[in-house]
Design a protein around this motif. Structure first.
Motif, PDB file in Angstrom:
ATOM      1  N   VAL A 137       0.776  -1.236   0.000  1.00  0.00           N
ATOM      2  CA  VAL A 137       0.000   0.000   0.000  1.00  0.00           C
ATOM      3  C   VAL A 137       0.815   1.298   0.000  1.00  0.00           C
ATOM      4  O   VAL A 137       0.771   2.051  -0.942  1.00  0.00           O
ATOM      5  CB  VAL A 137      -1.027   0.011   1.140  1.00  0.00           C
ATOM      6  N   SER A 138       1.578   1.605   1.069  1.00  0.00           N
ATOM      7  CA  SER A 138       2.358   2.856   1.094  1.00  0.00           C
ATOM      8  C   SER A 138       3.771   2.587   0.577  1.00  0.00           C
ATOM      9  O   SER A 138       4.159   1.446   0.362  1.00  0.00           O
ATOM     10  CB  SER A 138       2.412   3.433   2.505  1.00  0.00           C
ATOM     11  N   ASP A 139       4.546   3.634   0.428  1.00  0.00           N
ATOM     12  CA  ASP A 139       5.924   3.493  -0.050  1.00  0.00           C
ATOM     13  C   ASP A 139       6.876   3.055   1.055  1.00  0.00           C
ATOM     14  O   ASP A 139       8.024   2.727   0.783  1.00  0.00           O
ATOM     15  CB  ASP A 139       6.416   4.813  -0.646  1.00  0.00           C
ATOM     16  N   GLU A 140       6.414   3.063   2.280  1.00  0.00           N
ATOM     17  CA  GLU A 140       7.261   2.722   3.412  1.00  0.00           C
ATOM     18  C   GLU A 140       6.879   1.366   3.990  1.00  0.00           C
ATOM     19  O   GLU A 140       5.767   0.900   3.819  1.00  0.00           O
ATOM     20  CB  GLU A 140       7.125   3.793   4.491  1.00  0.00           C
ATOM     21  N   VAL A 141       7.815   0.760   4.702  1.00  0.00           N
ATOM     22  CA  VAL A 141       7.519  -0.436   5.479  1.00  0.00           C
ATOM     23  C   VAL A 141       6.697   0.016   6.676  1.00  0.00           C
ATOM     24  O   VAL A 141       7.017   1.033   7.301  1.00  0.00           O
ATOM     25  CB  VAL A 141       8.826  -1.129   5.933  1.00  0.00           C
ATOM     26  N   GLU A 142       5.639  -0.715   6.974  1.00  0.00           N
ATOM     27  CA  GLU A 142       4.746  -0.301   8.055  1.00  0.00           C
ATOM     28  C   GLU A 142       4.602  -1.386   9.106  1.00  0.00           C
ATOM     29  O   GLU A 142       4.514  -2.572   8.766  1.00  0.00           O
ATOM     30  CB  GLU A 142       3.370   0.043   7.492  1.00  0.00           C
ATOM     31  N   PRO A 143       4.548  -0.998  10.373  1.00  0.00           N
ATOM     32  CA  PRO A 143       4.294  -1.966  11.441  1.00  0.00           C
ATOM     33  C   PRO A 143       2.876  -2.525  11.348  1.00  0.00           C
ATOM     34  O   PRO A 143       1.957  -1.841  10.894  1.00  0.00           O
ATOM     35  CB  PRO A 143       4.461  -1.148  12.717  1.00  0.00           C
ATOM     36  N   SER A 144       2.714  -3.759  11.776  1.00  0.00           N
ATOM     37  CA  SER A 144       1.410  -4.418  11.787  1.00  0.00           C
ATOM     38  C   SER A 144       1.400  -5.431  12.925  1.00  0.00           C
ATOM     39  O   SER A 144       2.459  -5.914  13.335  1.00  0.00           O
ATOM     40  CB  SER A 144       1.173  -5.139  10.453  1.00  0.00           C
ATOM     41  N   SER A 145       0.235  -5.775  13.378  1.00  0.00           N
ATOM     42  CA  SER A 145       0.123  -6.822  14.384  1.00  0.00           C
ATOM     43  C   SER A 145       0.509  -8.161  13.765  1.00  0.00           C
ATOM     44  O   SER A 145       0.113  -8.463  12.639  1.00  0.00           O
ATOM     45  CB  SER A 145      -1.313  -6.906  14.911  1.00  0.00           C
ATOM     46  N   CYS A 146       1.265  -8.952  14.502  1.00  0.00           N
ATOM     47  CA  CYS A 146       1.670 -10.273  14.015  1.00  0.00           C
ATOM     48  C   CYS A 146       0.483 -11.226  13.928  1.00  0.00           C
ATOM     49  O   CYS A 146       0.542 -12.231  13.221  1.00  0.00           O
ATOM     50  CB  CYS A 146       2.721 -10.879  14.933  1.00  0.00           C
ATOM     51  N   GLU A 147      -0.579 -10.934  14.648  1.00  0.00           N
ATOM     52  CA  GLU A 147      -1.732 -11.832  14.690  1.00  0.00           C
ATOM     53  C   GLU A 147      -2.741 -11.590  13.572  1.00  0.00           C
ATOM     54  O   GLU A 147      -3.602 -12.418  13.322  1.00  0.00           O
ATOM     55  CB  GLU A 147      -2.425 -11.719  16.048  1.00  0.00           C
ATOM     56  N   ILE A 148      -2.647 -10.448  12.908  1.00  0.00           N
ATOM     57  CA  ILE A 148      -3.535 -10.166  11.782  1.00  0.00           C
ATOM     58  C   ILE A 148      -3.074 -10.992  10.593  1.00  0.00           C
ATOM     59  O   ILE A 148      -1.879 -11.179  10.383  1.00  0.00           O
ATOM     60  CB  ILE A 148      -3.515  -8.667  11.432  1.00  0.00           C
ATOM     61  N   SER A 149      -3.996 -11.499   9.810  1.00  0.00           N
ATOM     62  CA  SER A 149      -3.639 -12.271   8.619  1.00  0.00           C
ATOM     63  C   SER A 149      -3.374 -11.348   7.445  1.00  0.00           C
ATOM     64  O   SER A 149      -4.179 -10.459   7.146  1.00  0.00           O
ATOM     65  CB  SER A 149      -4.771 -13.248   8.263  1.00  0.00           C
ATOM     66  N   HIS A 150      -2.228 -11.534   6.819  1.00  0.00           N
ATOM     67  CA  HIS A 150      -1.840 -10.826   5.602  1.00  0.00           C
ATOM     68  C   HIS A 150      -1.237 -11.836   4.637  1.00  0.00           C
ATOM     69  O   HIS A 150      -0.897 -12.954   5.020  1.00  0.00           O
ATOM     70  CB  HIS A 150      -0.776  -9.757   5.886  1.00  0.00           C
TER      71      HIS A 150
END
Length: 195
Positions: free
Chosen positions: A173-186
């Motif tokens: 999505v964005s041009d940067e690396v973004e933090p996310s919860s490890c428990e969310i599915s991606h």
């Protein structure tokens, strides 16, 4: 003598012709638009390289979905893996949490992607387009630093939030690396050295 309304008859013929043509093209190009995820199999979760004649296709399994594969002999990467600068990258179409994503990569002899420089970050971002993918970067709360799955701490990437609100990282999505919860599915990106 029966009266025939030629305008209605002609309209019906045109509509039927367009629908038949559209359906034909849809069915013809469906596998190219959407990778062949229509066959389900519970037998394996490994990527097999081709060891048979080129006319025969071994299979790759991602979760419960079966894909036809052969080894790309010019790059040393299995089919559905992208070659870039001596490495093979797998962009999943399924979604899992970070730990399951890393486990899937390990079964394939790979790890979640480690970004070593800005060119690699641009490549992964370009390939990810508008989807969000886990990469192999986690925040170690006790040490208060980001660490790659290969153990390195050198982070030469553009991140959007510091200090992080979450403990895993995504690209997309964005041009940067973004933090996310490890428990969310991606979705996820695996990386391994090309053979």
């Amino acid at each position: 003598m029966a009266f025939i309304n030629w305008h209605i008859t002609l309209s019906v013929i045109i509509v039927v012709t367009i629908k038949v043509t559209g359906t034909t093209f849809f069915l013809l190009y469906l596998p190219q638009i959407f990778p062949p995820v229509l066959e389900r199999s519970l037998n394996s979760t490994s990527t097999e390289k081709s060891i048979t004649a080129p006319s025969l296709s071994p299979t790759t399994f991602e979760g419960n979905f079966k894909y036809s594969t052969t080894e790309n002999s010019r790059t040393g990467c299995p089919i559905r893996w992208d070659f870039q600068d001596g490495k093979c990258y797998f962009f999943s179409t399924n979604e899992e949490n970070w730990n399951k994503s890393q486990s899937w990569c390990l079964k394939e002899g790979a790890t979640l992607a480690v970004i070593n420089n800005s060119d690699e970050q641009r490549f992964l971002k370009y390939r990810a387009r508008s989807e969000v993918y886990f990469i192999g970067l986690q925040y170690n709360l006790s040490q208060r630093r980001w660490r790659w799955v290969d153990g390195s701490e050198d982070i030469e990437i553009t991140m959007s939030i510091s200090p992080p609100e979450f403990d895993c990282a995504t690209i997309g999505v964005s041009d940067e690396v973004e933090p996310s919860s490890c428990e969310i599915s991606h979705r996820w990106i695996c990386e391994k050295i090309a053979t």
